[in-house]
Motif scaffolding. Structure first.
Motif, PDB file in Angstrom:
ATOM      1  N   ILE A 175       0.847  -1.192   0.000  1.00  0.00           N
ATOM      2  CA  ILE A 175       0.000   0.000   0.000  1.00  0.00           C
ATOM      3  C   ILE A 175       0.884   1.245   0.000  1.00  0.00           C
ATOM      4  O   ILE A 175       1.831   1.357   0.784  1.00  0.00           O
ATOM      5  N   LEU A 176       0.573   2.190  -0.904  1.00  0.00           N
ATOM      6  CA  LEU A 176       1.282   3.476  -0.928  1.00  0.00           C
ATOM      7  C   LEU A 176       0.783   4.295   0.256  1.00  0.00           C
ATOM      8  O   LEU A 176      -0.338   4.822   0.244  1.00  0.00           O
ATOM      9  N   SER A 177       1.604   4.380   1.292  1.00  0.00           N
ATOM     10  CA  SER A 177       1.145   5.019   2.528  1.00  0.00           C
ATOM     11  C   SER A 177       1.238   6.532   2.483  1.00  0.00           C
ATOM     12  O   SER A 177       0.413   7.217   3.091  1.00  0.00           O
ATOM     13  N   SER A 178       2.221   7.084   1.764  1.00  0.00           N
ATOM     14  CA  SER A 178       2.342   8.543   1.709  1.00  0.00           C
ATOM     15  C   SER A 178       3.116   8.970   0.467  1.00  0.00           C
ATOM     16  O   SER A 178       3.945   8.219  -0.054  1.00  0.00           O
ATOM     17  N   VAL A 179       2.802  10.175   0.006  1.00  0.00           N
ATOM     18  CA  VAL A 179       3.538  10.820  -1.094  1.00  0.00           C
ATOM     19  C   VAL A 179       4.108  12.113  -0.542  1.00  0.00           C
ATOM     20  O   VAL A 179       3.361  12.964  -0.061  1.00  0.00           O
ATOM     21  N   GLU A 180       5.428  12.254  -0.606  1.00  0.00           N
ATOM     22  CA  GLU A 180       6.082  13.369   0.081  1.00  0.00           C
ATOM     23  C   GLU A 180       6.707  14.354  -0.900  1.00  0.00           C
ATOM     24  O   GLU A 180       7.840  14.777  -0.763  1.00  0.00           O
ATOM     25  N   PHE A 181       5.941  14.711  -1.907  1.00  0.00           N
ATOM     26  CA  PHE A 181       6.379  15.734  -2.854  1.00  0.00           C
ATOM     27  C   PHE A 181       5.161  16.511  -3.331  1.00  0.00           C
ATOM     28  O   PHE A 181       4.019  16.044  -3.226  1.00  0.00           O
ATOM     29  N   LYS A 182       5.425  17.701  -3.853  1.00  0.00           N
ATOM     30  CA  LYS A 182       4.380  18.496  -4.481  1.00  0.00           C
ATOM     31  C   LYS A 182       4.613  18.456  -5.992  1.00  0.00           C
ATOM     32  O   LYS A 182       5.752  18.496  -6.461  1.00  0.00           O
ATOM     33  N   GLU A 183       3.553  18.370  -6.716  1.00  0.00           N
ATOM     34  CA  GLU A 183       3.667  18.296  -8.169  1.00  0.00           C
ATOM     35  C   GLU A 183       4.381  19.538  -8.702  1.00  0.00           C
ATOM     36  O   GLU A 183       4.078  20.665  -8.341  1.00  0.00           O
ATOM     37  N   GLY A 184       5.365  19.296  -9.591  1.00  0.00           N
ATOM     38  CA  GLY A 184       6.158  20.391 -10.140  1.00  0.00           C
ATOM     39  C   GLY A 184       7.318  20.814  -9.264  1.00  0.00           C
ATOM     40  O   GLY A 184       8.019  21.776  -9.581  1.00  0.00           O
ATOM     41  N   GLN A 185       7.542  20.106  -8.161  1.00  0.00           N
ATOM     42  CA  GLN A 185       8.600  20.469  -7.208  1.00  0.00           C
ATOM     43  C   GLN A 185       9.965  20.018  -7.712  1.00  0.00           C
ATOM     44  O   GLN A 185      10.112  18.982  -8.339  1.00  0.00           O
ATOM     45  N   HIS A 186      10.990  20.826  -7.416  1.00  0.00           N
ATOM     46  CA  HIS A 186      12.372  20.426  -7.657  1.00  0.00           C
ATOM     47  C   HIS A 186      12.800  19.489  -6.525  1.00  0.00           C
ATOM     48  O   HIS A 186      12.614  19.813  -5.350  1.00  0.00           O
ATOM     49  N   VAL A 187      13.355  18.350  -6.877  1.00  0.00           N
ATOM     50  CA  VAL A 187      13.821  17.393  -5.877  1.00  0.00           C
ATOM     51  C   VAL A 187      15.288  17.077  -6.140  1.00  0.00           C
ATOM     52  O   VAL A 187      15.780  17.200  -7.267  1.00  0.00           O
TER      53      VAL A 187
ATOM     54  N   PRO B 106      -2.061   8.205  -2.584  1.00  0.00           N
ATOM     55  CA  PRO B 106      -1.832   7.391  -1.389  1.00  0.00           C
ATOM     56  C   PRO B 106      -3.060   6.541  -1.062  1.00  0.00           C
ATOM     57  O   PRO B 106      -4.193   6.972  -1.263  1.00  0.00           O
ATOM     58  N   GLY B 107      -2.804   5.305  -0.554  1.00  0.00           N
ATOM     59  CA  GLY B 107      -3.887   4.391  -0.235  1.00  0.00           C
ATOM     60  C   GLY B 107      -4.071   3.312  -1.283  1.00  0.00           C
ATOM     61  O   GLY B 107      -4.703   2.280  -1.018  1.00  0.00           O
ATOM     62  N   ASN B 108      -3.515   3.541  -2.489  1.00  0.00           N
ATOM     63  CA  ASN B 108      -3.615   2.533  -3.538  1.00  0.00           C
ATOM     64  C   ASN B 108      -2.568   1.442  -3.337  1.00  0.00           C
ATOM     65  O   ASN B 108      -1.488   1.681  -2.798  1.00  0.00           O
ATOM     66  N   TYR B 109      -2.902   0.243  -3.817  1.00  0.00           N
ATOM     67  CA  TYR B 109      -1.968  -0.876  -3.760  1.00  0.00           C
ATOM     68  C   TYR B 109      -1.095  -0.819  -5.012  1.00  0.00           C
ATOM     69  O   TYR B 109      -1.584  -0.825  -6.137  1.00  0.00           O
ATOM     70  N   VAL B 110       0.205  -0.721  -4.823  1.00  0.00           N
ATOM     71  CA  VAL B 110       1.137  -0.626  -5.944  1.00  0.00           C
ATOM     72  C   VAL B 110       1.923  -1.924  -6.037  1.00  0.00           C
ATOM     73  O   VAL B 110       2.177  -2.602  -5.038  1.00  0.00           O
ATOM     74  N   THR B 111       2.311  -2.254  -7.260  1.00  0.00           N
ATOM     75  CA  THR B 111       3.051  -3.492  -7.497  1.00  0.00           C
ATOM     76  C   THR B 111       4.291  -3.216  -8.327  1.00  0.00           C
ATOM     77  O   THR B 111       4.413  -2.170  -8.987  1.00  0.00           O
ATOM     78  N   THR B 112       5.189  -4.180  -8.310  1.00  0.00           N
ATOM     79  CA  THR B 112       6.437  -4.042  -9.085  1.00  0.00           C
ATOM     80  C   THR B 112       6.187  -4.206 -10.577  1.00  0.00           C
ATOM     81  O   THR B 112       7.043  -3.836 -11.381  1.00  0.00           O
TER      82      THR B 112
END
Length: 374
Positions: free
Chosen positions: A79-91, A195-201
């Motif tokens: 489960i994708l528990s969190s996303v820690e970026f803002k769209e368009g953000q420099h990382v 976040p909350g979706n089930y992600v797979t490889t």
């Protein structure tokens, strides 16, 4: 006598009338043309021919390509528990951008570490027994077969411990994948999974796409006939490439030629060229169309005239040169342009000669002209 006087009077009166008519006519003509200047040549504006260096460019339509574009996908299922970026953000490279629920993997890791500890204890005991059997064999208290069996048991247990260690290391790696970090310095795009979706490889969509913006590259195609001049330019050193906007008016960035493709496209007769722009900043955006100008050569100290002075006829290009009070038509061979001036590649004009920039549309070879201030 009386008739003779009358004829003489009539003759004199006629002469007076004729003279009066001539005088009146001259007076009328003078009055009509009083204050008007004598006819002059056609008014024209001129500019002297100059000498200067003129760069030779190869122009092409190009596409901005990112140095790297990475689709971030999960390397573990969960489960994708969190996303820690803002769209368009420099990382930055290594920065945490998402997390996967890792509780199940932590539990599996704890079990694996417990199994490893158990098997290490069994191995340690087997090794102590092996040492005792060796002493007993020397004393003749046990058989060689018993010693060999114990030695094999120790090796078997060592294999078990090695497998346990590998399992722990694998689960450590799997657990680390639950914390997803950026593989490059770049800009994140729009979020592809909430976040909350089930992600797979096995997902090909990924979580987000990260594009490395700097240095930017531009790919464009040039005619195969220009390969020779490009190769010569590369042999002289770094080759400058300019990126202009769609209207060819605003210079977006200055870079250098990075590479040529290894083959010509036979369907178009062109070859792809890639240029790199190290300091483009945000001026170049991935997949943006730009006008690329590759500097292939520089013409040193050639005659240049204002581009607006060049006329186009059925026999080629020509200019009007002012000699005294007349215009002379000169056929010329025009070369590359730079700004508002164009190079003249033959000896059609000489430095210092005055070429007509305004009023040329009313001239013919030999037409009288009058130079006026611009």
């Amino acid at each position: 006598m009386e008739k003779s006087k009358r004829r003489t009077f009539a003759w004199l009166a006629g002469v007076v009338l004729v003279v009066l008519a001539i005088v009146l006519g001259l007076h009328f003509f003078t009055a009509q043309h009083k204050g008007k200047p004598a006819p002059t040549g056609e008014p024209v504006a001129v500019v002297p021919v100059a000498l200067q260096d003129v760069p030779v460019y190869i122009d092409a339509l190009g596409t901005v390509t990112p140095t790297r574009s990475v689709t971030v996908v999960s390397q573990v299922d969960g489960i994708l528990s969190s996303v820690e970026f803002k769209e368009g953000q420099h990382v930055s490279k290594g920065q945490v951008i998402a997390r996967i629920d890792d509780r199940a993997l932590k539990a599996q890791l704890a079990v694996a570490k417990g199994t490893l500890a158990h098997d290490q204890a069994v191995l340690s005991n087997a090794q102590r027994d092996l040492a005792r059997y060796r002493d007993l064999v020397k004393a003749g208290s046990t058989s060689q077969q018993t010693l060999d069996t114990q030695a094999a048991l120790v090796q078997e247990q060592q294999g078990t411990v090695a497998a346990d260690q590998g399992n722990v290391q694998n689960l450590d790696v799997q657990l680390s994948y639950c914390t997803i970090t950026s593989p490059v310095d770049g800009v994140v795009g729009l979020r592809l999974v909430d976040p909350g979706n089930y992600v797979t490889t096995t997902s090909t969509t990924g979580i987000v796409v990260i594009t490395q913006m700097n240095p930017a590259t531009v790919v464009f195609a040039v005619p195969e006939d220009d390969l020779g001049s490009i190769d010569q330019a590369m042999a002289r050193g770094s080759v400058t490439v300019l990126a202009y906007d769609r209207n060819k008016k605003t210079l977006l960035a200055t870079g250098s030629l990075l590479a040529l493709d290894n083959q010509v496209d036979t369907s178009t007769g062109t070859i792809k060229v890639k240029a790199q722009f190290d300091d483009a900043g945000d001026a170049l955006f991935p997949n943006q169309f730009v006008n690329a100008r590759l500097k292939a050569d520089t013409l040193s100290q050639v005659a240049v005239v204002p581009t607006r002075a060049i006329q186009h006829g059925s026999k080629g290009d020509f200019v009007f040169v002012v000699n005294g009070d007349k215009a002379a038509l000169r056929n010329v061979k025009t070369g590359p342009s730079m700004g508002d001036v164009s190079a003249i590649l033959d000896n059609g004009v000489k430095p210092g000669e005055q070429v007509v920039t305004e009023g040329a549309d009313k001239l013919d070879d030999g037409s009288p002209v009058k130079v006026v201030a611009q």
